[in-house]
Design an enzyme around this catalytic site. Structure first.
Site, mmCIF file in Angstrom:
data_model
loop_
_atom_site.group_PDB
_atom_site.id
_atom_site.type_symbol
_atom_site.label_atom_id
_atom_site.label_comp_id
_atom_site.label_asym_id
_atom_site.label_seq_id
_atom_site.Cartn_x
_atom_site.Cartn_y
_atom_site.Cartn_z
ATOM 1 N N SER A 35 0.811 -1.216 0.000
ATOM 2 C CA SER A 35 0.000 0.000 0.000
ATOM 3 C C SER A 35 0.844 1.266 0.000
ATOM 4 C CB SER A 35 -0.901 0.013 1.246
ATOM 5 O OG SER A 35 -0.120 0.019 2.428
ATOM 6 N N GLN B 50 1.553 4.271 1.915
ATOM 7 C CA GLN B 50 1.393 4.355 3.367
ATOM 8 C C GLN B 50 2.398 5.305 3.973
ATOM 9 O OE1 GLN B 50 3.719 0.741 5.336
ATOM 10 N NE2 GLN B 50 2.361 -0.034 3.699
ATOM 11 N N HIS C 116 3.863 6.327 8.368
ATOM 12 C CA HIS C 116 3.817 5.949 9.779
ATOM 13 C C HIS C 116 3.898 7.192 10.645
ATOM 14 C CE1 HIS C 116 4.350 1.913 8.300
ATOM 15 N NE2 HIS C 116 5.479 2.250 7.723
ATOM 16 N N LYS D 283 6.801 3.950 14.196
ATOM 17 C CA LYS D 283 7.156 2.780 13.387
ATOM 18 C C LYS D 283 8.151 3.164 12.284
ATOM 19 C CE LYS D 283 4.833 -1.197 11.131
ATOM 20 N NZ LYS D 283 5.402 -1.198 9.772
ATOM 21 N N GLU E 69 11.159 2.653 9.801
ATOM 22 C CA GLU E 69 11.586 1.433 9.121
ATOM 23 C C GLU E 69 12.822 1.717 8.273
ATOM 24 O OE1 GLU E 69 7.114 -0.456 8.293
ATOM 25 O OE2 GLU E 69 8.163 0.609 6.697
ATOM 26 N N HIS F 195 5.448 6.220 1.230
ATOM 27 C CA HIS F 195 6.244 5.174 0.595
ATOM 28 C C HIS F 195 5.364 3.986 0.240
ATOM 29 C CE1 HIS F 195 6.274 4.071 4.905
ATOM 30 N NE2 HIS F 195 6.340 2.820 4.489
ATOM 31 N N ARG G 214 -2.776 4.120 5.710
ATOM 32 C CA ARG G 214 -2.804 3.753 4.293
ATOM 33 C C ARG G 214 -3.798 4.621 3.513
ATOM 34 N NH1 ARG G 214 -3.100 -1.030 7.284
ATOM 35 N NH2 ARG G 214 -1.269 -2.396 7.103
ATOM 36 N N LYS H 26 -7.011 -3.093 2.266
ATOM 37 C CA LYS H 26 -7.135 -2.860 3.706
ATOM 38 C C LYS H 26 -7.753 -1.497 3.986
ATOM 39 C CE LYS H 26 -3.197 -5.768 5.065
ATOM 40 N NZ LYS H 26 -1.904 -5.817 5.781
#
Length: 422
Positions: A111, A113, A115, A138, A140, A279, A298, A304
């Site tokens: 997706s 998305q 964070h 979150k 990453e 991203h 998202r 989702k």
């Protein structure tokens, strides 16, 4: 091998996630690594294998592989022996392993998305715990194992302006007024000004909130036009749009190709995804390390839950070229075999250990728990009981423990995740 109960180094058996965007059968690095690590695993050629999880996440906890603690969750060991995390890690993260280490095998786009920051995560969790299930941030980091393709950040505004001028369907889905404002602002000399970023935000929000029928109609029109063009004349963006449309027909996120940087990492290159960075992973195999959280906002290319208003409001709309999204690494000044990837967060860092030659080598002790993943090569490990490591081996090393290796192959490639607080 047989461990004493005071052992502080373990081989692990790890959980896999079979999401639909994963790669099929033996084409999946996730499946290959798991098969090397767990002989009982039966690889199914028609099954997608998307993620390998190494850590203590409750939806996929790692299990101690052998010895007196065989089949016990790693989390049990940490709860009983919190000193295994390291002094500063214990204090800052309240006796919890703060990261989740992964391998991803991507065949279909994830997706669009982003964070939240720690502060925003706390707010989202308080207001909507059914959608945002914890109060942690979150961040990453993705490290390419193969050529790895993804969206990361907004592309330079001059490129989006050119697309708006050249593609009437894009102009229609963002809204003619929004498109005109961005074009006029840019032409007035506002490439990276706050005014231009505000106009970019209006265009992207216009796209993400556009009526679904208009999105589907304009996307269909654009796809049909591209299909009539010789393949050699189709631009990289147009080709990617066709691929995304084949995966998510009628999804407005397909138009993201005209807003986001397409970043193509080569093996060993990384990108860091901090708070509010838009991203999407598109294709390839990578190592990923992240703070322990399930907070994902998202807005496209997914079946989702989509939280479009939250995502559009929180994004970082600073435009930048794709080269700026490649995260820098450094060679360890004390160890020529180690390349360090140290993002600006306390939760995790990753080392790439690439030993050349059949030599003796020592995994250095850190005042942090570590998880090792062997990607290539073989070695004899010397601990309380000798054991062998090989492709697919996953090893937990407690804080302040070193591991001596005798390499049995011409190359040994290991990735090491840890908390860089020491």
């Amino acid at each position: 091998m047989t461990w004493s109960r005071m052992s502080e180094i373990f081989e692990l058996r790890c959980a896999m996630q079979e999401y639909q965007w994963g790669r099929l059968g033996s084409d999946s690095e996730v499946a290959q690594l798991n098969q090397c690590n767990d002989p009982s695993f039966k690889l199914e050629p028609s099954q997608t294998y998307a993620e390998l999880w190494m850590g203590t996440h409750p939806r996929g906890p790692s299990i101690i592989k052998s010895g007196p603690l065989e089949d016990r969750p790693l989390l049990d060991w940490i709860n009983e022996n919190p000193q295994s995390l390291g002094t500063k890690v214990q204090e800052k993260f309240h006796n919890k392993l703060p990261f989740l280490f992964k391998v991803l095998s991507v065949n279909k786009s994830l997706s669009i998305q982003t964070h939240p920051s720690k502060e925003h995560a706390e707010k989202l969790f308080k207001e909507r715990p059914d959608k945002y299930p914890d109060d942690n941030h979150k961040p990453e980091m993705a490290l390419a194992l193969t050529p790895f393709e993804g969206f990361c950040g907004f592309r330079p505004i001059n490129e989006t302006v050119r697309f708006l001028q050249d593609i009437p369907e894009l102009n229609a889905v963002v809204g003619a007024d929004n498109a005109k404002t961005l074009i006029d602002t840019f032409n007035a000399g506002g490439d990276v000004s706050k005014t231009c970023q505000s106009a970019l935000k209006s265009c992207f929000t216009g796209l993400m909130t556009q009526d679904a029928e208009i999105i589907a109609s304009q996307l269909s029109s654009l796809v049909e036009r591209f299909k009539k063009v010789e393949s050699s004349d189709v631009s990289l963006e147009h080709s990617l749009l066709l691929r995304l449309h084949s995966q998510f027909p009628g999804d407005g996120g397909c138009f993201g190709v005209y807003f986001f940087n397409r970043v193509l990492l080569q093996p060993g290159q990384a990108m860091f995804l901090g708070p509010n960075e838009p991203h999407a992973y598109l294709l390839g195999n990578c190592i990923e390390c992240m703070a322990c959280s399930d907070n994902v906002v998202r807005a496209g290319l997914t079946p989702k839950f989509k939280d479009v208003p939250t995502l559009c409001e929180m994004l970082n709309y600073d435009p930048a070229p794709p080269t700026s999204k490649i995260f820098p690494s450094t060679i360890d000044t004390k160890d020529e075999f180690v390349t360090k990837y140290t993002p600006p967060v306390p939760d995790f860092a990753v080392d790439k250990i690439e030993v050349v030659g059949k030599v003796d080598y020592t995994i250095t002790a850190f005042d942090s728990a570590s998880i090792l993943l062997v990607i290539e090569g073989d070695a004899d490990a010397k601990y309380k009981q000798p054991f062998k490591i090989h492709r697919g081996s996953v090893i937990f090393i407690s804080a302040n423990q070193s591991l001596s290796l005798t390499c049995q192959s011409d190359k040994l490639l290991i990735f090491r995740a840890y908390c860089p607080l020491f």
